[in-house]
Design a protein around this motif. Structure first.
Motif, mmCIF file in Angstrom:
data_model
loop_
_atom_site.group_PDB
_atom_site.id
_atom_site.type_symbol
_atom_site.label_atom_id
_atom_site.label_comp_id
_atom_site.label_asym_id
_atom_site.label_seq_id
_atom_site.Cartn_x
_atom_site.Cartn_y
_atom_site.Cartn_z
ATOM 1 N N SER A 121 -10.469 0.130 8.696
ATOM 2 C CA SER A 121 -11.303 1.310 8.470
ATOM 3 C C SER A 121 -10.764 2.195 7.348
ATOM 4 O O SER A 121 -11.455 3.121 6.912
ATOM 5 C CB SER A 121 -11.398 2.138 9.760
ATOM 6 O OG SER A 121 -10.126 2.670 10.121
ATOM 7 N N TYR A 122 -9.535 1.915 6.876
ATOM 8 C CA TYR A 122 -8.941 2.774 5.854
ATOM 9 C C TYR A 122 -9.497 2.420 4.485
ATOM 10 O O TYR A 122 -9.584 1.254 4.102
ATOM 11 C CB TYR A 122 -7.419 2.628 5.844
ATOM 12 C CG TYR A 122 -6.731 3.591 4.893
ATOM 13 C CD1 TYR A 122 -6.520 4.917 5.249
ATOM 14 C CD2 TYR A 122 -6.309 3.173 3.632
ATOM 15 C CE1 TYR A 122 -5.897 5.803 4.391
ATOM 16 C CE2 TYR A 122 -5.683 4.049 2.760
ATOM 17 C CZ TYR A 122 -5.486 5.373 3.149
ATOM 18 O OH TYR A 122 -4.879 6.250 2.293
ATOM 19 N N SER A 123 -9.850 3.432 3.717
ATOM 20 C CA SER A 123 -10.444 3.235 2.396
ATOM 21 C C SER A 123 -9.406 3.522 1.319
ATOM 22 O O SER A 123 -9.109 4.676 1.022
ATOM 23 C CB SER A 123 -11.659 4.153 2.219
ATOM 24 O OG SER A 123 -12.183 4.026 0.918
ATOM 25 N N TYR A 124 -8.843 2.449 0.730
ATOM 26 C CA TYR A 124 -7.848 2.603 -0.326
ATOM 27 C C TYR A 124 -8.497 3.153 -1.591
ATOM 28 O O TYR A 124 -9.585 2.732 -1.990
ATOM 29 C CB TYR A 124 -7.192 1.263 -0.626
ATOM 30 C CG TYR A 124 -6.418 0.707 0.537
ATOM 31 C CD1 TYR A 124 -5.153 1.172 0.832
ATOM 32 C CD2 TYR A 124 -6.963 -0.288 1.348
ATOM 33 C CE1 TYR A 124 -4.426 0.655 1.911
ATOM 34 C CE2 TYR A 124 -6.255 -0.812 2.420
ATOM 35 C CZ TYR A 124 -4.992 -0.329 2.698
ATOM 36 O OH TYR A 124 -4.284 -0.835 3.764
ATOM 37 N N SER A 131 0.781 -1.237 0.000
ATOM 38 C CA SER A 131 0.000 0.000 0.000
ATOM 39 C C SER A 131 0.811 1.285 0.000
ATOM 40 O O SER A 131 0.251 2.348 -0.258
ATOM 41 C CB SER A 131 -0.944 0.016 1.216
ATOM 42 O OG SER A 131 -0.211 -0.101 2.426
ATOM 43 N N ASN A 151 -6.963 9.238 -1.556
ATOM 44 C CA ASN A 151 -6.143 8.237 -0.870
ATOM 45 C C ASN A 151 -5.333 7.422 -1.883
ATOM 46 O O ASN A 151 -5.749 7.235 -3.023
ATOM 47 C CB ASN A 151 -7.018 7.294 -0.044
ATOM 48 C CG ASN A 151 -7.596 7.969 1.181
ATOM 49 O OD1 ASN A 151 -7.288 9.127 1.473
ATOM 50 N ND2 ASN A 151 -8.452 7.265 1.902
ATOM 51 N N GLN A 169 -12.027 -1.382 1.341
ATOM 52 C CA GLN A 169 -11.418 -1.725 2.622
ATOM 53 C C GLN A 169 -11.172 -3.232 2.678
ATOM 54 O O GLN A 169 -11.847 -4.016 2.001
ATOM 55 C CB GLN A 169 -12.335 -1.306 3.780
ATOM 56 C CG GLN A 169 -12.596 0.199 3.829
ATOM 57 C CD GLN A 169 -13.722 0.566 4.785
ATOM 58 O OE1 GLN A 169 -14.653 -0.204 4.987
ATOM 59 N NE2 GLN A 169 -13.629 1.752 5.368
ATOM 60 N N ASP A 226 -5.434 -1.827 8.790
ATOM 61 C CA ASP A 226 -6.433 -0.873 9.263
ATOM 62 C C ASP A 226 -7.713 -1.114 8.467
ATOM 63 O O ASP A 226 -7.833 -0.670 7.321
ATOM 64 C CB ASP A 226 -5.934 0.558 9.080
ATOM 65 C CG ASP A 226 -6.904 1.592 9.654
ATOM 66 O OD1 ASP A 226 -8.000 1.196 10.095
ATOM 67 O OD2 ASP A 226 -6.563 2.787 9.646
#
Length: 452
Positions: A415-418, A205, A433, A395, A413
């Motif tokens: 909750s993180y939106s790639y 990522s 992001n 996610q 994570d």
């Protein structure tokens, strides 16, 4: 086929850190290059193991020579020969390793966790040949791990196992099967991503380029790869305008890659769109643009791009940007999710979504739930701060207990939106992001031989 075997372990110092070579490999000797009877043209490769595996994958390759990073007259180059040459015919070479097709296909710096189901025995052993041959003659033994004398915890130790288990990294060690089958499909844990923790899957990522090494025990495998481009920025207009649309999220693509032997891939993670352009190259074919999200891509070890996912579009002065999910329009509209369009107001249009449903590829990935992230909410605040939200990305949520195995994933994570698109944010050009790649080796069913 003639096989040259040297009946003692060779410990090599000239190619970098100390490690012991299998018995059918020799150092600082090569078949004469002037014969030019190459099985395939010479190829640049990072280590002798990949050179060996590539030779084993060609029926007309009988021997190989690999020159390391300090080699002369070649560096990091693999030569594969159609002919066998006798040791008396071999000539000196600098920082090189030569070998013949042989039944060693162990992976360096790998061990399997021991448990009551798979542990058979352990004993003192000074070379891989002895360890492997003992596995061959021991009932129920399928795998062995050999620790060389440099290992501080288990020096000169051979461990026999009736099945693979959770892979772990180790120093001065090699793990392999009791016999290689170069035409077979890999069994569980015979093909692994050699990250900080050897694993059958990895999430890559951090923006920029990365090398992804897949090591196999001489077998072939396939891997499913999900690519997400970087999210576009929110709308931004210099010195004019009040309403700004949200950026589209990074597009999604997926592919299946074939791994015929230990293979190196190169991965480019696209940036989220930013005001100042940053450029990264992969095989000199794809790069990061500025406010549009960056391209995410995967290439083979020779730089040929296998697949890519484009970045989401930036938001406009009033309209949302297109993407996997569209950005919301000016006037306080929300970003879309799961391939949907961004919200449109009476006067302004939301960005177009791709229509791609993430659930359509969930069956390809067994170690992570793929979750469509919600688009960002738009703002209906003051006149000068009414803007659209960015389009929703993706996610990942780890699936634990797959096949009864404990997962040791790097922190994820959930909750993180790639690839999430940036908000219009009142003209301040909120960045999108970064993108992501999920790489997962296709797994077979785990099995053990029962130890009596």
């Amino acid at each position: 086929m003639i096989k040259l075997k040297i009946y003692f372990a060779l410990c090599l110092f000239t190619l970098g850190s100390v490690f012991c070579l299998p018995d059918c490999i020799t150092s600082d000797l090569t078949c004469p290059l002037e014969n030019h009877e190459f099985a395939i043209p010479p190829k640049p490769l990072p280590n002798w193991e990949k050179c060996r595996d590539l030779c084993n994958s060609y029926s007309n390759c009988s021997s190989f020579t690999f020159y390391g990073d300090k080699g002369s007259p070649f560096e990091n180059m693999c030569f594969m020969f159609e002919y066998n040459c006798k040791k008396s015919e071999m000539v000196d070479c600098t920082s090189c390793v030569s070998g013949f097709q042989c039944d060693y296909c162990s992976i360096k710096n790998l061990a399997f966790s021991m448990n009551e189901e798979n542990f058979i025995t352990m004993f003192t052993s000074y070379n891989e040949s002895n360890c492997r041959e003992t596995c061959n003659t021991t009932k129920n033994c399928l795998y062995y791990t050999i620790y060389t004398y440099e290992n501080q915890l288990l020096p000169s130790t051979c461990i026999l196992l009736s099945g693979s288990a959770e892979p772990v990294s180790c120093e001065y060690c090699r793990t392999g099967p009791k016999a290689c089958n170069f035409s077979a499909k890999c069994k569980p844990n015979e093909a692994l991503l050699m990250t900080s923790i050897p694993s059958s899957s990895a999430i890559i990522s951090a923006n920029g380029t990365h090398e992804v090494s897949v090591e196999t025990m001489g077998c072939s495998a396939k891997a499913n790869v999900l690519l997400v481009g970087g999210g576009g920025t929110g709308g931004y207009v210099y010195n004019s305008g009040d309403f700004y649309g949200g950026g589209g999220s990074g597009y999604i693509n997926y592919t299946t890659v074939h791994i015929p032997y230990s293979t190196l891939f190169e991965v480019l993670i696209g940036d989220g769109g930013v005001e100042n352009s940053r450029s990264y190259y992969l095989g000199q074919t794809v790069k990061q643009s500025s406010m549009t999200g960056g391209t995410t891509a995967i290439a083979d070890e020779f730089g040929s791009v296998i697949s890519k996912a484009e970045g989401g579009e930036q938001g406009y002065q009033t309209a949302g940007g297109n993407g996997y999910s569209g950005g919301g329009s000016a006037g306080g509209q929300n970003g879309g999710m799961n391939g949907g369009d961004g919200g449109s107001s009476t006067n302004y249009k939301g960005g177009c979504g791709s229509g791609f449903k993430i659930s359509s590829v969930q069956h390809l990935f067994k170690e992570f739930h793929l979750v469509a992230a919600k688009g960002n909410n738009g703002s209906t605040g003051t006149y000068s701060n009414s803007y659209g939200g960015g389009g929703g990305g993706i996610q990942f949520q780890p699936i634990t207990g797959q096949d009864g195995m404990t997962k040791k994933k790097d922190a994820v994570d959930a909750s993180y939106s790639y690839g999430q698109g940036g908000d219009g944010d009142g003209g301040r050009a909120s960045s999108g992001n970064d993108g992501v790649v999920l790489f997962e080796i296709k797994r077979a069913k785990m099995s053990f031989k029962k130890v009596q």
